[in-house]
Design an enzyme around this catalytic site. Sequence first.
Site, PDB file in Angstrom:
ATOM      1  N   HIS A 274      -3.525   3.555  -0.627  1.00 53.97           N
ATOM      2  CA  HIS A 274      -2.944   2.825  -1.755  1.00 53.97           C
ATOM      3  C   HIS A 274      -1.850   1.861  -1.295  1.00 53.97           C
ATOM      4  O   HIS A 274      -1.661   0.804  -1.899  1.00 53.97           O
ATOM      5  CB  HIS A 274      -2.367   3.842  -2.750  1.00 53.97           C
ATOM      6  CG  HIS A 274      -1.847   3.219  -4.011  1.00 53.97           C
ATOM      7  ND1 HIS A 274      -2.665   2.581  -4.921  1.00 53.97           N
ATOM      8  CD2 HIS A 274      -0.586   3.134  -4.514  1.00 53.97           C
ATOM      9  CE1 HIS A 274      -1.947   2.130  -5.927  1.00 53.97           C
ATOM     10  NE2 HIS A 274      -0.680   2.441  -5.703  1.00 53.97           N
TER      11      HIS A 274
ATOM     12  N   ASP B  54      -8.211   4.034  -0.877  1.00 49.95           N
ATOM     13  CA  ASP B  54      -7.202   4.344  -1.895  1.00 49.95           C
ATOM     14  C   ASP B  54      -7.602   5.611  -2.641  1.00 49.95           C
ATOM     15  O   ASP B  54      -8.627   5.653  -3.323  1.00 49.95           O
ATOM     16  CB  ASP B  54      -7.075   3.167  -2.865  1.00 49.95           C
ATOM     17  CG  ASP B  54      -5.859   3.278  -3.780  1.00 49.95           C
ATOM     18  OD1 ASP B  54      -5.350   4.395  -3.966  1.00 49.95           O
ATOM     19  OD2 ASP B  54      -5.435   2.241  -4.315  1.00 49.95           O
TER      20      ASP B  54
ATOM     21  N   SER C  58      -0.590  -1.724  -8.058  1.00 52.30           N
ATOM     22  CA  SER C  58      -0.395  -0.343  -8.499  1.00 52.30           C
ATOM     23  C   SER C  58      -0.055  -0.341  -9.994  1.00 52.30           C
ATOM     24  O   SER C  58      -0.811  -0.908 -10.789  1.00 52.30           O
ATOM     25  CB  SER C  58       0.709   0.309  -7.660  1.00 52.30           C
ATOM     26  OG  SER C  58       0.795   1.695  -7.933  1.00 52.30           O
TER      27      SER C  58
END
Length: 594
Positions: free
Chosen positions: A576, A542, A303
Amino acid sequence: MSTSRIRPLGAITRQARAGRQLSTTSRTTKPHASVSSSSSHGQATASHSGISNHGTNPAMSFPCLDANERRAQRIAQDRGLAFGSSNIISPASSSPSSSSSSIISPGSSTSNNTATSSSSVASTSGSSSTSNHTAHTANQAKTQDDVDESGPEPAYSKVVSGYKLYHHPTPLELDYGGTLPQFDIAYETWGTLSPAKDNVILLHTGLSASSHAHSTPENPAEGWWEKFIGPGKAIDTNRFFVICTNVLGGCYGSTGPSSVDPSDGKAYATRFPILSIFDMVRAQFLLLESLGIEKLYASVGSSMGGQQSVAAAHLFPDRVGKVVSISGSARSSPSSIALRYAQRSVLMADPNWNRGFYYDGLPPHTGMKLARQIATITYRSGPEWEQRFGRRRRSPLPASSFASPSSDTSPSESKYIPPVLCPDFLIETYLDHQGEAFCLKYDANSLIYISKAMDLFDMSIESLEEIEEGRRLRAEGKLGSNQPSALCEVTPPPASSKPREKQAARHISSLPSSLAPHFDSLTKGLVNLSKTPTLVIGVQSDALFPFVQQRELAEALRQNGNKDVVYYELDSPMGHDSFLLDVANVTAALKGFL
């Protein structure tokens, strides 16, 4: 002809403040009437303060809003504040440095050490550990069955102890013009450092994570990457010495907005300077220098950590052996910027945010809860929620809610669920639970500053040159240290009497991201990574960092002649958060690369 009159900001603020004080005072002086068992599911049989129940239908009850008010009252009580008193107001001036007495003085004058960092977080984050995980009560229209706990969830916690602290006593000049006269970096380590100090992995975190990636003797709580670190695991501590930090700007030990400004002994609040991802990485490498570590075996991140990992190899190409970027990007896309902007907007709209100066009053807990709900939507995926929740709703009414059950249907067998405006569908109760669990766990200003740093991240050559140009102009004294953008001014477009010419509709291409207009610029910006072995992992579900951004990063590196780029694309349905939850696939990829 009617005319409108613009009132000064101060007058509007004072009027709003007066209304808010009256409203909050009425809530404490007029307790709620009792609510029947059915009202716990939203059908009010008693009125909220000032709301009449005399009408065609009874007024709805709002246990979700009652929970926000109870939380505010609990925090105020624990901090010795009078709920609704003047020490919880917004400032009348937009300048945090103003001498106006209406601005709350943030923070305390304690020294900047580990205990101070912890206490500043505690001051921001609420009253007690029990408030961090609010129970599901009947008044909130929930039972234990109403919040689905069957699915995997990340192990994030508020960390106030168990970390080491690096103190940097000299100023750090930042990319966008600010300066930190000194700073602290909280960090934790696992494994054994080799005699040559050549087995170090620097693990970068996501937005709200602490340095506690794995349990330690000092803090045995489960870490946020517990299943990926350890003997024989993805990051094998039999081979590697792992370092994880709380990023600059955070609230879990490292210097951030909740930390004390040494110039006056008060919290920085929104006097804290704008940060970049590169600033965070520079601070980490100063920590490495203090430990005598010249070169990393690998820079690993997911991330926002993926952005940091790329930034580390860009800033220090000779000091980073390998790069791992999982669900990251080389530039923040407009869609991800929009999602984070929405989070900041609802947070800053909370009156308790107080332009960032809330450390002596109530924190913006309601804004934080809403921001986390938005964030949670971006962290998971529709396919997962379809399988996990579907369109199921909370528990049916209890048998006691039926006044006279029919002879055909026993109340205990009824499937009737009256709709309500508070959390009703299980997906709503899930989002409400996620927001409730987070809202007192993390500092609001840290969320604002770090999410903005993510938005600003762009490895395109023009963006990198712009940052360097700003540093050069400041070094030459041609540009002040305080950037005008910090004033948040919005300049209206100039008025024109000429009719606007109709523009031709712009063609929106359906070509892959690698052929987008910014790709060539991004390739040039990534030239420092042309010889660095890199692993890039994307996830098909995601929504926050779509997999096309990971493909784009991998292709840009290959375009620069990098022969050691490995790209994996996972079909995990967990969006995600797959980098936290898809242990098998992420572990296999990491082990093979490292």
